[in-house]
Structure formats: structure tokens, C-alpha cells
Design a protein around this motif. Structure first.
Motif, mmCIF file in Angstrom:
data_model
loop_
_atom_site.group_PDB
_atom_site.id
_atom_site.type_symbol
_atom_site.label_atom_id
_atom_site.label_comp_id
_atom_site.label_asym_id
_atom_site.label_seq_id
_atom_site.Cartn_x
_atom_site.Cartn_y
_atom_site.Cartn_z
ATOM 1 N N MET A 1 0.854 -1.196 0.000
ATOM 2 C CA MET A 1 0.000 0.000 0.000
ATOM 3 C C MET A 1 0.891 1.248 0.000
ATOM 4 S SD MET A 1 -3.044 0.943 2.653
ATOM 5 C CE MET A 1 -3.947 2.469 2.505
ATOM 6 N N LYS A 2 0.523 2.232 -0.814
ATOM 7 C CA LYS A 2 1.320 3.443 -0.945
ATOM 8 C C LYS A 2 1.275 4.272 0.345
ATOM 9 C CE LYS A 2 0.993 5.375 -4.905
ATOM 10 N NZ LYS A 2 0.468 6.135 -6.060
ATOM 11 N N PRO A 3 2.466 4.698 0.842
ATOM 12 C CA PRO A 3 2.472 5.497 2.071
ATOM 13 C C PRO A 3 1.868 6.876 1.853
ATOM 14 C CG PRO A 3 4.667 5.417 1.100
ATOM 15 C CD PRO A 3 3.820 4.459 0.321
ATOM 16 N N ASN A 4 1.260 7.396 2.910
ATOM 17 C CA ASN A 4 0.723 8.756 2.883
ATOM 18 C C ASN A 4 1.810 9.690 3.419
ATOM 19 O OD1 ASN A 4 -1.013 10.911 2.662
ATOM 20 N ND2 ASN A 4 -1.990 10.539 4.642
ATOM 21 N N ILE A 5 2.382 10.518 2.556
ATOM 22 C CA ILE A 5 3.562 11.291 2.927
ATOM 23 C C ILE A 5 3.234 12.732 3.290
ATOM 24 C CG2 ILE A 5 5.750 12.217 2.055
ATOM 25 C CD1 ILE A 5 6.264 9.727 0.617
ATOM 26 N N ASP A 6 3.855 13.180 4.373
ATOM 27 C CA ASP A 6 3.838 14.582 4.762
ATOM 28 C C ASP A 6 5.053 15.229 4.089
ATOM 29 O OD1 ASP A 6 4.063 17.047 5.955
ATOM 30 O OD2 ASP A 6 4.143 16.304 8.015
ATOM 31 N N TYR A 7 4.805 16.118 3.137
ATOM 32 C CA TYR A 7 5.889 16.737 2.373
ATOM 33 C C TYR A 7 6.349 18.073 2.955
ATOM 34 C CZ TYR A 7 4.532 13.422 -1.297
ATOM 35 O OH TYR A 7 4.247 12.286 -2.009
ATOM 36 N N SER A 8 5.824 18.462 4.107
ATOM 37 C CA SER A 8 6.023 19.832 4.593
ATOM 38 C C SER A 8 7.493 20.220 4.757
ATOM 39 C CB SER A 8 5.251 20.051 5.894
ATOM 40 O OG SER A 8 5.689 19.156 6.899
ATOM 41 N N VAL B 1 16.477 -1.342 -2.342
ATOM 42 C CA VAL B 1 16.416 -1.144 -0.886
ATOM 43 C C VAL B 1 14.981 -1.053 -0.376
ATOM 44 C CG1 VAL B 1 18.671 -0.020 -0.844
ATOM 45 C CG2 VAL B 1 16.600 1.395 -0.981
ATOM 46 N N ASN B 2 14.020 -1.209 -1.283
ATOM 47 C CA ASN B 2 12.598 -1.099 -0.945
ATOM 48 C C ASN B 2 12.281 0.260 -0.319
ATOM 49 O OD1 ASN B 2 9.917 -1.969 -0.809
ATOM 50 N ND2 ASN B 2 10.169 -2.803 1.258
ATOM 51 N N ALA B 3 12.776 1.304 -0.981
ATOM 52 C CA ALA B 3 12.486 2.672 -0.534
ATOM 53 C C ALA B 3 11.011 2.988 -0.761
ATOM 54 C CB ALA B 3 13.354 3.664 -1.300
ATOM 55 N N ALA B 4 10.550 4.054 -0.139
ATOM 56 C CA ALA B 4 9.149 4.457 -0.312
ATOM 57 C C ALA B 4 8.859 4.872 -1.742
ATOM 58 C CB ALA B 4 8.809 5.593 0.644
ATOM 59 N N GLY B 5 9.911 5.374 -2.438
ATOM 60 C CA GLY B 5 9.684 5.791 -3.814
ATOM 61 C C GLY B 5 10.931 6.336 -4.470
ATOM 62 N N LYS C 1 5.822 8.049 -16.913
ATOM 63 C CA LYS C 1 4.844 6.997 -17.247
ATOM 64 C C LYS C 1 5.487 5.618 -17.203
ATOM 65 C CE LYS C 1 1.756 8.085 -20.281
ATOM 66 N NZ LYS C 1 1.058 8.382 -21.559
ATOM 67 N N LEU C 2 6.710 5.507 -17.732
ATOM 68 C CA LEU C 2 7.435 4.242 -17.716
ATOM 69 C C LEU C 2 7.845 3.880 -16.291
ATOM 70 C CD1 LEU C 2 8.876 1.866 -19.044
ATOM 71 C CD2 LEU C 2 10.817 3.390 -19.510
ATOM 72 N N ALA C 3 8.316 4.873 -15.549
ATOM 73 C CA ALA C 3 8.724 4.630 -14.167
ATOM 74 C C ALA C 3 7.560 4.087 -13.348
ATOM 75 C CB ALA C 3 9.255 5.919 -13.537
ATOM 76 N N ARG C 4 6.372 4.658 -13.555
ATOM 77 C CA ARG C 4 5.193 4.183 -12.834
ATOM 78 C C ARG C 4 4.913 2.721 -13.156
ATOM 79 N NH1 ARG C 4 3.627 4.713 -8.499
ATOM 80 N NH2 ARG C 4 3.078 6.913 -8.533
ATOM 81 N N GLU C 5 5.058 2.347 -14.407
ATOM 82 C CA GLU C 5 4.850 0.944 -14.794
ATOM 83 C C GLU C 5 5.851 0.027 -14.091
ATOM 84 O OE1 GLU C 5 5.037 0.648 -19.025
ATOM 85 O OE2 GLU C 5 3.373 2.033 -19.354
ATOM 86 N N LYS D 1 4.380 2.449 -4.837
ATOM 87 C CA LYS D 1 5.540 3.289 -4.559
ATOM 88 C C LYS D 1 5.244 4.753 -4.915
ATOM 89 C CE LYS D 1 8.580 0.031 -3.442
ATOM 90 N NZ LYS D 1 9.073 -0.083 -2.051
ATOM 91 N N ILE D 2 5.902 5.650 -4.207
ATOM 92 C CA ILE D 2 5.770 7.085 -4.462
ATOM 93 C C ILE D 2 6.625 7.473 -5.670
ATOM 94 C CG2 ILE D 2 6.266 9.392 -3.551
ATOM 95 C CD1 ILE D 2 3.882 8.122 -2.208
ATOM 96 N N LEU D 3 6.052 8.267 -6.567
ATOM 97 C CA LEU D 3 6.778 8.776 -7.724
ATOM 98 C C LEU D 3 6.737 10.298 -7.693
ATOM 99 C CD1 LEU D 3 8.235 8.457 -10.445
ATOM 100 C CD2 LEU D 3 5.981 8.271 -11.541
ATOM 101 N N GLY D 4 7.918 10.901 -7.556
ATOM 102 C CA GLY D 4 8.031 12.352 -7.606
ATOM 103 C C GLY D 4 8.714 12.760 -8.893
#
Length: 208
Positions: free
Chosen positions: A1-8, A80-84, A95-99, A105-108
Motif C-alpha cells: 500500500m502506498k504510504p501517505n507522505i507529509d511533504y512539509s 532497498v525497498n524505498a518508499a519511492g 509513465k514508464l517509471a510508474r509501470e 511506490k511514491i513517484l516524484g
């Protein structure tokens, strides 16, 4: 499940700014000071070294339940199984990265124009890093983004917008008019002798 991130208060690492200080110790101090997300940025390391550094930093971020985002290197993020992962305009297409990373995973994605921001959102980005909003020494090829541009981007996309580029304790107040979701910082925390105190100060300023 995708983490809910606080970006503040989003910390981007740069070992050159740290000089001879140890990265993991500095990251932990920054987290204790209030950093809400960490992006590991390593522009001058080979894959083996990047993996080793990422593994050590992730142990710190996991300990404090803070998401770790890997800059550019999708392979390292997965290893390393990072959040994203965070990608620039010259990296793999979003688009490719998301695939490749899947939906959990989080994609910025970095953006400096309204069109880049809209495209990133359409292509599956979870957040956009917009900048440089101020002159910066840590990214030589950074493109300038005005406050009006930042406001327009924030109004035009439905995903979080994080401002980056030369942000410090003296100018962060000026970004509040853009109603952004967070700031990404390097030098104003890692460049200070007391990293934890620097993070605490920035945390107060983004919360006001």
C-alpha cells in the motif's frame, strides 16, 4: 500500500554540503528536528556505493518511520525497498517509471514549467518538485521558477507541490502565498553546524 507522505519539510541530501560530517548521523539529527521526508541524492557514486549508502540511510528513516525517496535511480529505490523515487526531466519518463515501480511506490517528478507539471501529474506522479524558486548553489543547472509560476502550477494540478531551490530561513515566508504542500531543502539544514536545531527552525517556519 502506498504510504501517505507529509511533504512539509522534505530533506534532500548532499554530502558535499556536509563536508566531513557523517551522512547517516546528520539525517537522523534532521529527522529528530522535524524533517518529514528524506530524499537520498547521490550524483557522484557508483551503483555499489549508492546501494550501500541507501541501505544505511533507510535503516535510519525506517527507525523513525520517515519515508525515503531515492533520487534518479529507480533500480536503487527498488533494491532497498524505498518508499519511492524522484525523477528529473532528463531521467526515465514518469509513465514508464510508474509501470516499473507499480502503484504502491511514491513517484516524484521535477518540473519548472506548467506544462511539465501537468504532464507529470497525467503520467502518474504522486507529487511534483517545482524549482528553483530561489538561486541555488547545490544544483548548477537549475531553472528559475517565479512565485507566480509556482502559484499557477499549484492551482493547475491536484497532486502535492513541493518547492525547491535555495530555500532557507530568510526567504521561506515568501512562498506561503503559493499555498504549496511543502519545501525541499538542503543547505539550510545540512549546511548548518547544528543540524537538529536548523531543522527545528525550518519546521517552525513552515508551520506558522
Amino acid at each position: 500500500m502506498k504510504p501517505n507522505i507529509d511533504y512539509s519539510l522534505y530533506l534532500v541530501t548532499d554530502r558535499e554540503v556536509l563536508a566531513d560530517r557523517e551522512l547517516c548521523a546528520a539525517v537522523e539529527e534532521a529527522i529528530k528536528g522535524g524533517v518529514t521526508a528524506v530524499q537520498l541524492r547521490e550524483k557522484c557514486t557508483n551503483s555499489a556505493e549508492f546501494y550501500e549508502i541507501a541501505s544505511k540511510v533507510k535503516a535510519i528513516t525506517d527507525k523513525h518511520n520517515i519515508p525515503l525517496i531515492i533520487n534518479d535511480r529507480l533500480d536503487i529505490a527498488l533494491a532497498v525497498n524505498a518508499a519511492g523515487v524522484h525523477l528529473g526531466q532528463q531521467d526515465l519518463p514518469a509513465k514508464l517509471a510508474r509501470e516499473l515501480i507499480g502503484s504502491d511506490k511514491i513517484l516524484g517528478v521535477s518540473a519548472a514549467t506548467l506544462q511539465e507539471a501537468k504532464t507529470a501529474a497525467e503520467d502518474g506522479a504522486d507529487y511534483i518538485g517545482v524549482g528553483a524558486v530561489f538561486p541555488t548553489l547545490t544544483k548548477q543547472d537549475a531553472r528559475a521558477v517565479s512565485l507566480e509560476d509556482l502559484k499557477q502550477i499549484k492551482k493547475s494540478v491536484s497532486i502535492p507541490v513541493v518547492a525547491i531551490g535555495g530555500i532557507n530561513e530568510n526567504n521561506v515566508e515568501g512562498l506561503k502565498a503559493a499555498n504549496i504542500d511543502g519545501i525541499a531543502v538542503i543547505s539550510c539544514i545540512l549546511g548548518k553546524s547544528d543540524v537538529r536545531a536548523a531543522a527545528e527552525l525550518m519546521k517552525k517556519l513552515v508551520q506558522v
